[in-house]
Scaffold this motif. Structure first.
Motif, PDB file in Angstrom:
ATOM      1  N   PRO A  53       6.735 -11.952  -2.588  1.00  0.00           N
ATOM      2  CA  PRO A  53       7.826 -10.984  -2.352  1.00  0.00           C
ATOM      3  C   PRO A  53       8.845 -10.918  -3.487  1.00  0.00           C
ATOM      4  N   ASP A  54       9.077 -12.055  -4.141  1.00  0.00           N
ATOM      5  CA  ASP A  54      10.020 -12.055  -5.261  1.00  0.00           C
ATOM      6  C   ASP A  54       9.419 -11.365  -6.480  1.00  0.00           C
ATOM      7  N   SER A  55       8.124 -11.625  -6.741  1.00  0.00           N
ATOM      8  CA  SER A  55       7.505 -11.070  -7.942  1.00  0.00           C
ATOM      9  C   SER A  55       7.269  -9.566  -7.841  1.00  0.00           C
ATOM     10  N   ILE A  56       7.115  -9.043  -6.618  1.00  0.00           N
ATOM     11  CA  ILE A  56       6.882  -7.601  -6.459  1.00  0.00           C
ATOM     12  C   ILE A  56       8.071  -6.917  -5.767  1.00  0.00           C
ATOM     13  N   ARG A  57       9.233  -7.534  -5.832  1.00  0.00           N
ATOM     14  CA  ARG A  57      10.412  -6.980  -5.155  1.00  0.00           C
ATOM     15  C   ARG A  57      10.676  -5.520  -5.534  1.00  0.00           C
ATOM     16  N   PRO A  58      10.631  -5.158  -6.844  1.00  0.00           N
ATOM     17  CA  PRO A  58      10.847  -3.741  -7.184  1.00  0.00           C
ATOM     18  C   PRO A  58       9.847  -2.813  -6.499  1.00  0.00           C
ATOM     19  N   MET A  59       8.580  -3.247  -6.411  1.00  0.00           N
ATOM     20  CA  MET A  59       7.583  -2.432  -5.734  1.00  0.00           C
ATOM     21  C   MET A  59       7.923  -2.276  -4.258  1.00  0.00           C
ATOM     22  N   LEU A  60       8.282  -3.379  -3.599  1.00  0.00           N
ATOM     23  CA  LEU A  60       8.595  -3.321  -2.168  1.00  0.00           C
ATOM     24  C   LEU A  60       9.812  -2.440  -1.903  1.00  0.00           C
ATOM     25  N   LEU A  61      10.766  -2.452  -2.833  1.00  0.00           N
ATOM     26  CA  LEU A  61      11.965  -1.625  -2.664  1.00  0.00           C
ATOM     27  C   LEU A  61      11.661  -0.141  -2.859  1.00  0.00           C
ATOM     28  N   SER A  62      10.505   0.161  -3.479  1.00  0.00           N
ATOM     29  CA  SER A  62      10.112   1.567  -3.611  1.00  0.00           C
ATOM     30  C   SER A  62       9.358   2.050  -2.375  1.00  0.00           C
ATOM     31  N   SER A  63       9.111   1.132  -1.424  1.00  0.00           N
ATOM     32  CA  SER A  63       8.532   1.520  -0.139  1.00  0.00           C
ATOM     33  C   SER A  63       9.679   1.841   0.816  1.00  0.00           C
ATOM     34  N   SER A  64       9.413   1.801   2.107  1.00  0.00           N
ATOM     35  CA  SER A  64      10.456   2.136   3.081  1.00  0.00           C
ATOM     36  C   SER A  64      11.348   0.947   3.423  1.00  0.00           C
ATOM     37  N   ARG A  81       0.834  -1.206   0.000  1.00  0.00           N
ATOM     38  CA  ARG A  81       0.000   0.000   0.000  1.00  0.00           C
ATOM     39  C   ARG A  81       0.867   1.254   0.000  1.00  0.00           C
ATOM     40  N   GLU A  82       1.920   1.232   0.802  1.00  0.00           N
ATOM     41  CA  GLU A  82       2.843   2.362   0.887  1.00  0.00           C
ATOM     42  C   GLU A  82       3.413   2.701  -0.490  1.00  0.00           C
ATOM     43  N   ALA A  83       3.791   1.663  -1.238  1.00  0.00           N
ATOM     44  CA  ALA A  83       4.368   1.876  -2.568  1.00  0.00           C
ATOM     45  C   ALA A  83       3.313   2.285  -3.592  1.00  0.00           C
ATOM     46  N   LEU A  84       2.140   1.648  -3.549  1.00  0.00           N
ATOM     47  CA  LEU A  84       1.107   1.907  -4.550  1.00  0.00           C
ATOM     48  C   LEU A  84       0.507   3.298  -4.421  1.00  0.00           C
ATOM     49  N   VAL A  85       0.352   3.791  -3.196  1.00  0.00           N
ATOM     50  CA  VAL A  85      -0.195   5.139  -3.004  1.00  0.00           C
ATOM     51  C   VAL A  85       0.722   6.177  -3.638  1.00  0.00           C
ATOM     52  N   THR A  86       2.025   5.933  -3.567  1.00  0.00           N
ATOM     53  CA  THR A  86       2.983   6.845  -4.186  1.00  0.00           C
ATOM     54  C   THR A  86       2.870   6.808  -5.707  1.00  0.00           C
ATOM     55  N   ARG A  87       2.651   5.620  -6.247  1.00  0.00           N
ATOM     56  CA  ARG A  87       2.573   5.460  -7.704  1.00  0.00           C
ATOM     57  C   ARG A  87       1.250   5.954  -8.278  1.00  0.00           C
ATOM     58  N   ASN A  88       0.160   5.723  -7.533  1.00  0.00           N
ATOM     59  CA  ASN A  88      -1.161   6.034  -8.057  1.00  0.00           C
ATOM     60  C   ASN A  88      -2.014   6.697  -6.978  1.00  0.00           C
ATOM     61  N   PRO A  89      -2.210   8.009  -7.071  1.00  0.00           N
ATOM     62  CA  PRO A  89      -3.006   8.739  -6.064  1.00  0.00           C
ATOM     63  C   PRO A  89      -4.451   8.257  -5.966  1.00  0.00           C
ATOM     64  N   ASN A  90      -4.927   7.521  -6.977  1.00  0.00           N
ATOM     65  CA  ASN A  90      -6.307   7.032  -6.964  1.00  0.00           C
ATOM     66  C   ASN A  90      -6.482   5.754  -6.162  1.00  0.00           C
ATOM     67  N   MET A  91      -5.436   5.285  -5.493  1.00  0.00           N
ATOM     68  CA  MET A  91      -5.504   4.033  -4.752  1.00  0.00           C
ATOM     69  C   MET A  91      -6.709   3.954  -3.819  1.00  0.00           C
ATOM     70  N   GLU A  92      -7.030   5.057  -3.156  1.00  0.00           N
ATOM     71  CA  GLU A  92      -8.123   5.040  -2.186  1.00  0.00           C
ATOM     72  C   GLU A  92      -9.464   4.730  -2.848  1.00  0.00           C
ATOM     73  N   LEU A  93      -9.565   5.001  -4.155  1.00  0.00           N
ATOM     74  CA  LEU A  93     -10.814   4.729  -4.857  1.00  0.00           C
ATOM     75  C   LEU A  93     -11.064   3.233  -5.012  1.00  0.00           C
ATOM     76  N   PHE A  94     -10.007   2.408  -4.869  1.00  0.00           N
ATOM     77  CA  PHE A  94     -10.182   0.957  -4.988  1.00  0.00           C
ATOM     78  C   PHE A  94     -11.230   0.455  -4.010  1.00  0.00           C
ATOM     79  N   TYR A  95     -11.313   1.108  -2.847  1.00  0.00           N
ATOM     80  CA  TYR A  95     -12.222   0.655  -1.806  1.00  0.00           C
ATOM     81  C   TYR A  95     -13.641   1.179  -2.019  1.00  0.00           C
ATOM     82  N   ARG A  96     -13.824   1.977  -3.069  1.00  0.00           N
ATOM     83  CA  ARG A  96     -15.135   2.559  -3.359  1.00  0.00           C
ATOM     84  C   ARG A  96     -15.571   2.256  -4.791  1.00  0.00           C
ATOM     85  N   LEU A  97     -15.115   1.138  -5.338  1.00  0.00           N
ATOM     86  CA  LEU A  97     -15.381   0.859  -6.746  1.00  0.00           C
ATOM     87  C   LEU A  97     -16.871   0.750  -7.042  1.00  0.00           C
TER      88      LEU A  97
END
Length: 278
Positions: free
Chosen positions: A231-242, A164-180
Motif C-alpha cells: 500500500p505504501d509503494s503504490i499509494r499514488p496509484m491507490l489514490l487515483s482510484s475511488s 484494477r480500478e486505477a490501472l484500467v483508467t491508466r491503460n485500456p489494454n488491461m483486459e488483455l493481461f488475462y489473454r497473454l
C-alpha cells in the motif's frame, strides 16, 4: 520471491527450451538475454551468474540500483519498453527475452509483441508474466469480491479491486493481461514453434494447505513480506482510484493485520506465457 516459488529463474515447463536457447554453439553469436522492466536487477544478476557464457541485459525506465555488484557479463540500460525497443536493440539480437510484471506500462501491445519477435533469434524464447487482479481458493475457483462487513471480506482482495480500478483508467489494454497466451499465439503460426501457458498460485499470508509445495510456501512467505509494503509503494496509484487518503491508510493497516492472521484462505495467481520462435 518468484525464483523461490518456481525453484528456479523461469517457469519449469520452459526450462529445457531456455537452456537450449542459451547453449554456446560454435559459429553462432554469444547467447544474450534481455530482461524488460528489470526493476532491482536481481533477476539479471542471478541469470548472469547462472549463465556465465551469456550476456545479460536489464532494461528499465530508470537507472537500476542493484543491491549487489553485477558480474562482468551483466549490464543495465535505461529505456521505455512502450516506445524505445525498436531503436535500442537490433533485430535477432537475443536468445531469451524475459518480461515480468511490466505490461501495465505498455499501451501499444501489437507493437510491443512485434518488437519481441523481431529481437529474438530463431529458436529464442520469450517469457512474460502478469498477476491476475483477483484471488482463488484451494480448489482453484475465483473468489468473489466482498465489501467490508460481508462474510468472506478480505483486505487483500480489496487492494486488488482498487489496483484494477486505477490501472484500467491508466491503460485500456488491461483486459488483455488475462489473454497473454492468446495474444502471443495470435501473432501467427509462422512466428512460433511453441506457445504455452503456466499458472503459479501463491498463498496470501501464512496458512497451511495441502495444495502448496515447499517452494510455493517459501515463495508465499516472501510474497506476504512484500505485500506488507504494497500500500505504501503504490499509494499514488491507490489514490487515483475511488479511495481517499484515509481509505488508503485504513487499507494498509487492515492488509498488514490480515497477512499475519488470514481469515480467508486465498491464493494470488501469476500467469506465465512462454514461446519459442521458429
Amino acid at each position: 520471491m518468484f525464483t523461490a516459488a518456481l525453484d528456479g529463474l523461469f517457469p519449469p515447463p520452459a526450462t529445457d527450451a531456455i537452456h537450449n536457447a542459451l547453449r554456446v554453439r560454435e559459429g553462432y553469436a554469444q547467447p544474450t538475454v534481455l530482461d524488460i522492466g528489470t526493476g532491482s536487477g536481481a533477476w539479471c544478476i542471478d541469470m548472469a551468474r547462472a549463465f556465465p557464457d551469456a550476456t545479460v541485459v536489464g532494461m528499465d525506465l530508470v537507472p537500476v540500483k542493484s543491491s549487489s555488484l553485477p558480474p562482468a557479463n551483466c549490464r543495465f540500460d535505461v529505456g521505455n519498453a512502450d516506445t524505445d525497443l525498436e531503436n535500442m536493440y537490433q533485430a535477432e539480437s537475443f536468445n531469451f527475452i524475459h518480461a515480468r510484471s511490466m505490461l501495465q506500462g505498455v499501451k501499444d501491445f501489437p507493437s510491443f509483441f512485434r518488437n519481441i519477435r523481431k529481437m529474438l533469434r530463431p529458436g529464442g524464447v520469450f517469457v512474460t508474466m502478469e498477476g491476475k487482479l483477483t484471488t482463488w481458493d484451494e480448489n482453484g475457483q475465483s473468489i468473489e469480491y466482498k465489501e467490508e462487513g460481508q462474510p468472506g471480506f478480505s483486505w487483500f482482495r480489496k487492494t486488488l479491486y482498487h489496483m484494477r480500478e486505477a490501472l484500467v483508467t491508466r491503460n485500456p489494454n488491461m483486459e488483455l493481461f488475462y489473454r497473454l497466451t492468446d495474444c502471443v499465439r495470435d501473432m501467427g503460426d509462422d512466428v512460433w514453434e511453441k506457445v504455452e501457458g503456466f499458472d503459479l498460485d501463491l498463498p496470501v499470508g501464512n496458512f497451511d494447505s495441502p495444495t502448496v509445495s515447499p517452494s510455493e510456501r517459501l515463495g508465499g512467505k516472501l510474497f506476504a513480506e512484500s505485500l506488507s509494503r504494497l500500500p505504501d509503494s503504490i499509494r499514488p496509484m491507490l489514490l487515483s482510484s475511488s479511495l481517499t487518503p484515509e481509505g488508503v491508510d485504513r487499507l494498509a493497516t487492515g492488509l498488514r493485520a490480515e497477512l499475519k492472521e488470514p481469515k480467508v484462505k486465498q491464493f494470488s495467481r501469476f500467469m506465465y506465457t512462454w514461446a519459442v520462435k521458429k
